[in-house]
Write a protein that holds these residues in place. Structure first.
Motif, mmCIF file in Angstrom:
data_model
loop_
_atom_site.group_PDB
_atom_site.id
_atom_site.type_symbol
_atom_site.label_atom_id
_atom_site.label_comp_id
_atom_site.label_asym_id
_atom_site.label_seq_id
_atom_site.Cartn_x
_atom_site.Cartn_y
_atom_site.Cartn_z
ATOM 1 N N UNK A 1 6.166 4.738 -41.744
ATOM 2 C CA UNK A 1 5.831 4.985 -40.335
ATOM 3 C C UNK A 1 5.170 3.952 -39.739
ATOM 4 N N UNK A 2 4.608 2.777 -40.218
ATOM 5 C CA UNK A 2 4.088 1.610 -39.815
ATOM 6 C C UNK A 2 5.249 0.783 -39.257
ATOM 7 N N UNK A 3 6.586 0.584 -40.288
ATOM 8 C CA UNK A 3 7.405 -0.052 -40.027
ATOM 9 C C UNK A 3 8.277 0.551 -38.807
ATOM 10 N N UNK A 4 8.488 1.862 -38.652
ATOM 11 C CA UNK A 4 9.178 2.491 -37.496
ATOM 12 C C UNK A 4 8.469 2.201 -36.205
ATOM 13 N N UNK A 5 7.002 2.695 -36.589
ATOM 14 C CA UNK A 5 5.989 2.420 -35.133
ATOM 15 C C UNK A 5 6.266 0.989 -34.701
ATOM 16 N N UNK B 1 1.821 8.240 -33.483
ATOM 17 C CA UNK B 1 1.264 8.601 -32.001
ATOM 18 C C UNK B 1 1.390 7.493 -31.109
ATOM 19 N N UNK B 2 1.053 6.243 -31.729
ATOM 20 C CA UNK B 2 0.909 4.901 -30.995
ATOM 21 C C UNK B 2 2.508 4.780 -30.806
ATOM 22 N N UNK B 3 3.423 5.225 -31.399
ATOM 23 C CA UNK B 3 5.010 4.972 -30.906
ATOM 24 C C UNK B 3 5.255 5.782 -29.865
ATOM 25 N N UNK C 1 9.977 11.454 -36.571
ATOM 26 C CA UNK C 1 9.476 12.675 -36.865
ATOM 27 C C UNK C 1 8.151 12.992 -36.914
ATOM 28 N N UNK C 2 7.485 12.099 -37.294
ATOM 29 C CA UNK C 2 6.083 12.186 -37.596
ATOM 30 C C UNK C 2 5.084 12.484 -36.155
ATOM 31 N N UNK C 3 5.491 11.760 -35.089
ATOM 32 C CA UNK C 3 4.825 11.680 -33.916
ATOM 33 C C UNK C 3 5.378 13.334 -33.195
#
Ligand code: NFS
Ligand code: SF4
Length: 632
Positions: free
Chosen positions: A86-90, A214-216, A564-566
């Protein structure tokens, strides 16, 4: 390998055979060479976070090694790995957004970058409390860019959330403590929390992942989309062609691949320069033909109607046609293999970003301060390369489809205004769409997004799921490589109403739209969030109460995990066609596919069979209709 098993796309099959005959290697050959991919990695139970490890633990509870040297269990290891994806993607999406904000900051009346959508700029200004009255529009742009840039790292308070969010959703985020602070801060914090010896609780780790994601969606990606619209224009419907047949035999072909529109936009403008056109004729070509791959392809298709050569799986194959003078890339989703592959043909593979230099590529760093001249220089290289084309190596498939593209929310509203019944609906809103959902003319809506992945037969899952949605009166929105799969399969054409149930057919005819709406690149998933939020607000519901689902049938990247997560955190169920590397942890699997629903009203489904996934998506849509039908 039997090429018909690799992809449903005929151009892909044809070029795979050509690559084999040319002795060129592709992703499928390398996948085959890997033989069995690592089962521990696939289930997320291998940890390399400190050098006491690597520790790989058993994915089966009670059997084999259950803990790493520090005592981390499969649940800890898999959840940490998920959080880092998630960190990498965001970070990829948000850094893209930041870059566009810098471009907005340098926009000027007589510069290379200008303001094309003043109305959107003024709307966005209000969000950051930027005063606009009596101010020059370029001063406003400057101030808005600065305000947004400051949001990336501000020391206190929460990130500025766009106004399309519902108040119920904000409360869900507050109750779950996932309302994010500054964009950069969340990514740094989650890298901290996943460091050796920090979070060792799967629930808490997934909670932090949601907060970061959510920051993404509502931060970096949202900024990327809106600011691109402000600088390059908000997309409006237009027709395009898609698939390898858009590469022209007698023209200088330039493939734009990557993600950020700041470079590709300039290439589009510069390709029209009389000097370069004359140069192209001088080398014996009929002209310059720009085509796109992956999300940069989507960006310039949405705004300029630049033809789409293909999606993620096809990046190598474009070069294999032997007719590409240059492939110009910036960041993300670029195979390192392209550098060597290009050398087997005459193609110049040109990298342009400090963040994505590739060994053996030609590197020409793109300088936004000198954008037009820089773009011209890059195109000149491509044109000059035309005379090096090896004609015996050229073979361009004829396959291509036409379709409609350019469905920003402003464009969708424009189309909906055609169906406005002036007694009941306000023009200029999503109300007709909301009413179609309430009445059941449309059963629901599905967002089909994301990549290709050689674990899935190329484009097959995208197309199968989309067709099932259409047949059941579910309108579909698409972005990213899924959108390009739809384009190639003819699903963006208005003729695709032939796949639709009667309700959806009627809506498409009245609004004069295809049943599958191409909303842009992956950062433009923010457009989908905006759309769902606005419809929910019209109905006084939360986003999780709408009959709306998301699917990433062939996803591969960390960005897709962030998305997906957001999306789930925003209340929308998400169906993953490739199982994420968490199944070695019973707890993480249970959280993602079950417990999340109690937290945020939506969850993940892992389903690799697209026919089964489509059935489950439809069932979930019907289940979620209960709330909306009570409004009738
Ligand atoms: Ni999205 Fe776009 Fe394609 Fe996947 Fe890559 S191009 S940002 S990550 S592969 S859809
Ligand atoms: Fe092994 Fe723990 Fe180090 Fe991971 S953090 S490598 S599980 S010792």
């Amino acid at each position: 390998m039997d090429e018909t098993t690799l992809s449903v796309d005929l151009a892909t099959q044809e070029l795979y055979v050509k690559a084999r005959n040319d002795g060129s290697e592709t992703l499928w050959d390398r996948k085959a060479a890997l033989k069995n991919q690592c089962g521990f990695g696939e289930q997320g139970v291998c940890c390399r976070i400190c050098t006491m490890g690597p520790c790989r633990v058993s994915p089966i509870p009670g059997k084999g090694v259950q803990k790493g040297i520090c005592g981390a269990t499969a649940d800890v290891i898999a959840s940490r790995h998920y959080a880092r994806m998630v960190a990498g993607g965001s970070s990829a999406h948000s850094d893209h957004g930041r870059h566009i904000a810098h471009v907005l900051h340098m926009a000027s009346r007589d510069g290379d970058y200008q303001i094309r959508d003043e109305k959107k700029l003024l709307n966005v200004a209000a969000r950051w409390g930027v005063a606009t009255e009596g101010k020059d529009i370029y001063q406003v742009a400057h101030d808005v860019a600065e305000a947004a840039l400051n949001d990336f790292g501000k020391p206190f308070g929460s990130m500025v959330i766009p106004p399309s969010i519902t108040k119920q959703r904000l409360k869900v985020w507050e109750d779950n403590d996932i309302l994010p602070d500054a964009i950069d801060k969340e990514v740094v914090s989650i890298m901290h929390a996943t460091h050796m010896g920090c979070t060792a609780d799967a629930e808490s780790m997934i909670n932090l992942s949601m907060r970061t994601s959510l920051t993404d969606g509502w931060g970096g990606s949202y900024i990327g989309t809106e600011f691109s619209d402000i600088i390059f224009g908000t997309p409006m419907p237009r027709e395009i062609e898609a698939n390898m047949g858009v590469i022209e035999k007698n023209m200088v072909n330039i493939v734009l691949h990557g993600h950020e529109p700041s470079l590709s936009e300039m290439i589009v403008v510069a390709a029209d320069d009389p000097e370069l056109k004359a140069l192209a004729r001088g080398v014996g070509a009929e002209g310059i033909n720009l085509v796109g791959i992956c999300c940069t392809g989507n960006e310039v298709a949405m705004r300029h109607g630049i033809k789409i050569a293909g999606n993620f799986n096809q990046q190598e194959l474009a070069i294999v046609t032997g007719a590409v003078e240059a492939m110009i890339v910036d960041v993300q989703c670029i195979f390192p293999s392209l550098a060597n592959l290009a050398q087997c043909y005459h193609t110049k593979f040109i990298t342009t970003s400090k963040l994505a230099k590739i060994k053996d590529a030609v590197h020409i760093e793109f300088d936004e301060n000198n954008a037009y001249e820089c773009a011209k220089g890059i195109i000149r290289k491509a044109v000059e390369n035309y005379t090096n084309r090896k004609h015996e190596k050229v073979s361009i498939p004829t396959h291509k489809s036409t379709g409609m593209i350019g469905y920003s929310n402003q464009a969708i509203i424009g189309q909906l205004d055609r169906v406005v019944n002036s007694y009941t609906h306000k023009p200029g809103t999503f109300e007709p769409l909301a009413q179609c959902l309430v009445s059941g003319v449309l059963r629901g809506a599905a967002g089909v997004v994301g990549c290709n992945n050689p674990k899935v037969k190329g484009d097959h899952s995208h197309i199968e799921i989309i067709k099932k949605m259409l047949a059941n009166d579910v309108i579909v929105v698409v972005t990213g490589c899924a959108a390009q799969a739809a384009a190639k399969a003819g699903l963006l054409s208005k003729d695709a109403v032939k796949y639709c149930g009667v309700g959806l057919q009627k809506v498409c005819e009245l609004a004069d739209i295809p049943p599958v709406l191409h909303m842009g690149s992956c950062v433009d998933n923010s457009r989908i969030l905006e759309l769902v939020g606005e419809v929910a607000k019209i109905l006084g519901l939360d986003m999780s109460e709408l009959p709306v689902v998301g699917a990433a049938p062939e996803w591969m990247s960390e960005k897709a995990v962030a998305i997906g997560t957001y999306v789930v955190s925003s209340g929308i169920d998400t169906f993953l066609g490739v199982v994420p590397p968490v199944t070695g942890s019973p707890e993480v699997t249970d959280i993602l596919t079950n417990r999340l629903e109690d937290w945020v009203g939506a969850k993940f489904y892992f389903e690799t069979d697209p026919a089964v996934a489509a059935e489950k998506m439809l069932a979930r849509i019907e289940e979620k209709r209960a709330k909306i039908e009570a409004l009738n």
